[in-house]
Design a protein around this motif. Structure first.
Motif, PDB file in Angstrom:
ATOM      1  N   UNK A  11       0.975  -1.209   0.297  1.00 25.26           N
ATOM      2  CA  UNK A  11       0.149  -0.219   0.616  1.00 25.26           C
ATOM      3  C   UNK A  11       0.910   0.983  -0.059  1.00 25.26           C
ATOM      4  N   UNK A  12       1.016   2.389  -1.059  1.00 27.55           N
ATOM      5  CA  UNK A  12       2.289   2.756  -1.466  1.00 27.55           C
ATOM      6  C   UNK A  12       1.719   4.444   0.120  1.00 27.55           C
ATOM      7  N   UNK A  13       0.172   4.180   0.911  1.00 24.52           N
ATOM      8  CA  UNK A  13      -0.396   4.985   1.802  1.00 24.52           C
ATOM      9  C   UNK A  13       0.854   4.400   3.023  1.00 24.52           C
ATOM     10  N   UNK A  14       1.224   5.509   3.693  1.00 24.62           N
ATOM     11  CA  UNK A  14       1.319   4.592   5.562  1.00 24.62           C
ATOM     12  C   UNK A  14       1.169   5.020   6.553  1.00 24.62           C
ATOM     13  N   UNK A  15      -0.113   6.375   6.272  1.00 23.10           N
ATOM     14  CA  UNK A  15      -1.455   6.376   6.914  1.00 23.10           C
ATOM     15  C   UNK A  15      -1.821   7.794   6.119  1.00 23.10           C
ATOM     16  N   UNK A  16      -3.036   7.266   7.080  1.00 24.01           N
ATOM     17  CA  UNK A  16      -3.745   8.727   6.362  1.00 24.01           C
ATOM     18  C   UNK A  16      -3.793   9.987   7.826  1.00 24.01           C
ATOM     19  N   UNK A  17      -3.311  11.220   8.100  1.00 22.42           N
ATOM     20  CA  UNK A  17      -3.285  12.481   8.322  1.00 22.42           C
ATOM     21  C   UNK A  17      -5.002  12.272   8.658  1.00 22.42           C
ATOM     22  N   UNK A  18      -5.497  12.044   7.694  1.00 26.47           N
ATOM     23  CA  UNK A  18      -6.933  12.554   7.861  1.00 26.47           C
ATOM     24  C   UNK A  18      -7.540  12.272   6.865  1.00 26.47           C
ATOM     25  N   UNK A  19      -9.053  12.091   6.770  1.00 25.92           N
ATOM     26  CA  UNK A  19      -9.347  10.787   6.036  1.00 25.92           C
ATOM     27  C   UNK A  19      -9.858  11.305   4.457  1.00 25.92           C
ATOM     28  N   UNK A  20      -7.987  12.816   4.626  1.00 24.89           N
ATOM     29  CA  UNK A  20      -8.788  12.821   2.546  1.00 24.89           C
ATOM     30  C   UNK A  20      -6.872  13.594   2.132  1.00 24.89           C
ATOM     31  N   UNK A  21      -6.099  12.936   3.407  1.00 26.31           N
ATOM     32  CA  UNK A  21      -4.536  13.066   3.116  1.00 26.31           C
ATOM     33  C   UNK A  21      -4.665  12.576   3.358  1.00 26.31           C
ATOM     34  N   UNK A  22      -3.775  11.718   3.311  1.00 28.94           N
ATOM     35  CA  UNK A  22      -2.531  10.347   2.961  1.00 28.94           C
ATOM     36  C   UNK A  22      -0.832  11.124   3.134  1.00 28.94           C
ATOM     37  N   UNK A  23      -0.746  10.122   3.701  1.00 29.46           N
ATOM     38  CA  UNK A  23       1.233  10.268   3.827  1.00 29.46           C
ATOM     39  C   UNK A  23       1.571   9.220   2.713  1.00 29.46           C
ATOM     40  N   UNK A  24       2.047   9.306   1.792  1.00 28.98           N
ATOM     41  CA  UNK A  24       2.723   7.917   0.992  1.00 28.98           C
ATOM     42  C   UNK A  24       4.635   7.952   1.651  1.00 28.98           C
ATOM     43  N   UNK A  25       4.693   6.684   1.127  1.00 24.75           N
ATOM     44  CA  UNK A  25       5.532   6.582   1.605  1.00 24.75           C
ATOM     45  C   UNK A  25       6.423   7.382  -0.103  1.00 24.75           C
ATOM     46  N   UNK A  26       6.445   7.183  -0.908  1.00 22.45           N
ATOM     47  CA  UNK A  26       7.279   8.949  -2.411  1.00 22.45           C
ATOM     48  C   UNK A  26       7.277   9.545  -1.573  1.00 22.45           C
TER      49      UNK A  26
END
Length: 273
Positions: A11-26
């Motif tokens: 999953x490229x998303x490490x975790x979701x900061x908010x429901x619409x704002x992802x923190x990605x490995x990239x």
């Protein structure tokens, strides 16, 4: 792992900061690459006895030049029809989905555009701080391959910019896209960029090249690597399917030629800047 084939399904998303704002490995790897490149240039500044006060400003110029240039490069080189009719999406990391704009991050960044953006930003930086252009380009060229390598590691984490199908036992199956073993061209580029860093830094230490020669070699090595790896990479947009060389290769050729010209001219001492 099966018969030498590696299955990649992260999953490229490490975790979701908010429901619409992802923190990605990239994003993490992108920032990490910039900071490591910055540390290399900082070390060189110290070694050359250049005051560090202007270095933070250089980082700001490079970050802005990289992001703006890479984004505009992708939009104008690869998808001009779409983005010229959706200009707000060219500059902001959003996309109109089902009638509403949503944050999606910057889904398209072109390294050739990023290179042009960095070059322009360094010109502006040198004018402001009264520094020699080619000296600064040499110093930045030493750190840039590390940044490029980490960006490509980020592409691998995103399962994007992968290669053509391969029968070799080094193939990677990007499960989120299909079940076909493919060349992991993101890793080919990442490790080639790290090798280029080692070569350039060794040359800097041993031969004491200055005044544009390192920058010329950087352009030659990095874009030659990019040109060759493109033969194993899937085309990014449909119009490339009818091209003998893809867009990435055509855009690499001018950088390679400019690199040769700069290196040869500076080597012969035909310019004084």
């Amino acid at each position: 792992m099966d018969d030498g084939i590696f299955y990649w399904d992260l999953d490229p998303v490490l975790f979701w900061i908010t429901d619409t704002f992802p923190l990605k490995y990239y994003g993490i790897l992108f920032v990490t690459g910039l900071m490591l490149g910055y540390l290399v240039v900082k070390r060189v500044f110290r070694r050359e006895n250049i005051p560090l006060e202007s270095l933070d400003s250089l980082l700001t110029y490079i970050v802005l030049g990289t992001i703006i240039g890479a984004r505009l490069g992708h939009c104008l080189f690869y998808q001009p029809d779409y983005f010229l009719s959706h200009p707000i999406e060219m500059f902001l990391p959003i996309q109109k989905i089902e009638g509403n704009y949503q944050f999606i991050g910057y889904q398209g960044l072109a390294s050739h555009g990023g290179a042009l953006g960095v070059f322009i930003s360094i010109i502006l930086y040198c004018r402001k701080y009264k520094l020699k252009l080619f000296w600064v380009l040499d110093m930045v060229a030493l750190g840039t391959p590390i940044t490029g390598a980490f960006i490509r590691f980020g592409n691998f984490m995103n399962s994007e910019i992968y290669g053509k199908p391969t029968n070799g036992n080094w193939g990677v199956v990007f499960v989120q896209d299909d079940m076909i073993p493919r060349h992991p061209t993101q890793l080919y580029e990442a490790f080639s960029y790290l090798l280029i860093f080692v070569i350039l830094y060794s040359i800097y230490n041993r031969l004491k090249l200055r005044n544009g020669q390192i920058f010329g070699l950087f352009l030659i090595l990095l874009f030659l690597a990019r040109f060759l790896i493109e033969f194993f990479k899937e085309n990014q947009v449909a119009f490339e399917n009818n091209m003998t060389l893809n867009m990435g290769q055509w855009l690499s050729i001018p950088f390679i030629l400019v690199g040769f010209i700069i290196f040869l001219v500076k080597k012969k001492g035909l310019t004084t800047k």
